[in-house]
Design a protein around this motif. Structure first.
Motif, PDB file in Angstrom:
ATOM      1  N   LYS A  41       1.001  -1.115   0.239  1.00 17.22           N
ATOM      2  CA  LYS A  41       0.055  -0.051  -0.326  1.00 17.22           C
ATOM      3  C   LYS A  41       0.776   1.093   0.142  1.00 17.22           C
ATOM      4  O   LYS A  41       0.508   2.406  -0.828  1.00 17.22           O
ATOM      5  CB  LYS A  41      -0.919   0.164   1.433  1.00 17.22           C
ATOM      6  N   GLU A  42       1.579   1.083   0.684  1.00 18.81           N
ATOM      7  CA  GLU A  42       2.791   2.722   0.769  1.00 18.81           C
ATOM      8  C   GLU A  42       3.518   2.448  -0.675  1.00 18.81           C
ATOM      9  O   GLU A  42       3.787   4.091  -1.052  1.00 18.81           O
ATOM     10  CB  GLU A  42       4.204   2.342   2.079  1.00 18.81           C
ATOM     11  N   TYR A  44       1.860   1.318  -3.267  1.00 12.62           N
ATOM     12  CA  TYR A  44       1.645   2.238  -3.736  1.00 12.62           C
ATOM     13  C   TYR A  44       1.082   3.388  -4.002  1.00 12.62           C
ATOM     14  O   TYR A  44       1.348   4.625  -5.074  1.00 12.62           O
ATOM     15  CB  TYR A  44      -0.086   1.545  -4.536  1.00 12.62           C
ATOM     16  N   ASP A  45       1.379   3.913  -3.110  1.00  7.55           N
ATOM     17  CA  ASP A  45       0.977   6.120  -2.429  1.00  7.55           C
ATOM     18  C   ASP A  45       1.958   6.417  -3.003  1.00  7.55           C
ATOM     19  O   ASP A  45       1.832   7.534  -3.514  1.00  7.55           O
ATOM     20  CB  ASP A  45       0.868   5.925  -0.652  1.00  7.55           C
ATOM     21  N   GLN A  48       1.666   7.021  -6.294  1.00  3.67           N
ATOM     22  CA  GLN A  48       0.855   8.020  -6.433  1.00  3.67           C
ATOM     23  C   GLN A  48       1.709   9.383  -6.330  1.00  3.67           C
ATOM     24  O   GLN A  48       1.001  10.318  -7.244  1.00  3.67           O
ATOM     25  CB  GLN A  48      -0.015   7.883  -5.539  1.00  3.67           C
ATOM     26  N   GLN A 159       4.538  11.976   4.620  1.00  5.71           N
ATOM     27  CA  GLN A 159       4.023  12.356   3.071  1.00  5.71           C
ATOM     28  C   GLN A 159       4.235  13.343   2.242  1.00  5.71           C
ATOM     29  O   GLN A 159       5.054  13.365   1.409  1.00  5.71           O
ATOM     30  CB  GLN A 159       2.689  12.052   3.063  1.00  5.71           C
TER      31      GLN A 159
END
Length: 190
Positions: A41-42, A44-45, A48, A159
């Protein structure tokens, strides 16, 4: 040069013609099970965030400084205030393999994600000290250190910091970056 033998490796992905190279420190557990980098998930982020800056997955070659997950990363590279940076023999082999692997590229920018990637590419240690800097390697290629994507799990500021650093990488990628020229006068005469 041949890759050191390991039980858990992830092959690099992307084109040799890529203008952006992303070097991670090491794969994580999800990457190992799916045999692809940035598949958590990280990850993928992180992809993005790169896409929001205008660098898409098909424009990136992804590899890692440490190619396996057989041992924890701190067995390959560690730092102490008194002794400095110490690396394992396997890390030295992986570093030589990474340098040889990157010889086939002419990227505009190399993104070094994490301490192991930063040390393997530049010989510098301390990702929080060097993150966001625009460095050059011996071939004159730009290297932008960023915090590892896995920090998105636990660090609330990660982030924001990663987005700031990726903006710098994007400026280099899009050929908009101009280095700051500093003229320091030590003994000025007035």
């Amino acid at each position: 040069m041949q890759l050191p033998k390991a039980k858990t490796t992830v092959p690099p992905s992307g084109s040799v013609l890529s203008k952006c190279v992303l070097v991670l420190s090491a794969p994580d557990r999800v990457d190992i099970t799916r045999r692809a980098y940035l598949s958590s998930k990280e990850g993928y982020d992180f992809l993005q965030m790169l896409a929001q800056q205008g660098i898409f997955r098909n424009d990136i070659y992804v590899t890692a400084a440490i190619k396996d997950y057989d041992d924890p990363i701190n067995t390959h590279i560690s730092h102490s205030p008194k002794a400095g940076v110490s690396t394992s023999h396997r890390f030295s082999e992986y570093r030589a393999f990474l340098i040889e692997e990157l010889q086939q590229f002419a990227p505009r920018v190399i993104i070094a994600a994490g301490n192991a990637a930063l040390y393997a590419l530049t010989g510098l240690y301390g990702i929080h000290k060097w993150r966001g800097s625009i460095l050059k390697n011996e071939r004159g290629q730009y290297i932008v250190p960023v915090i590892e994507p896995w920090n998105l799990r636990t660090d609330n500021k990660a982030q924001f910091l990663i987005e700031q650093d990726l903006r710098k990488a994007t400026d280099i990628y899009n050929k908009v970056y101009t280095p700051t020229v500093r003229n320091v006068k030590i003994y000025p005469t007035f």
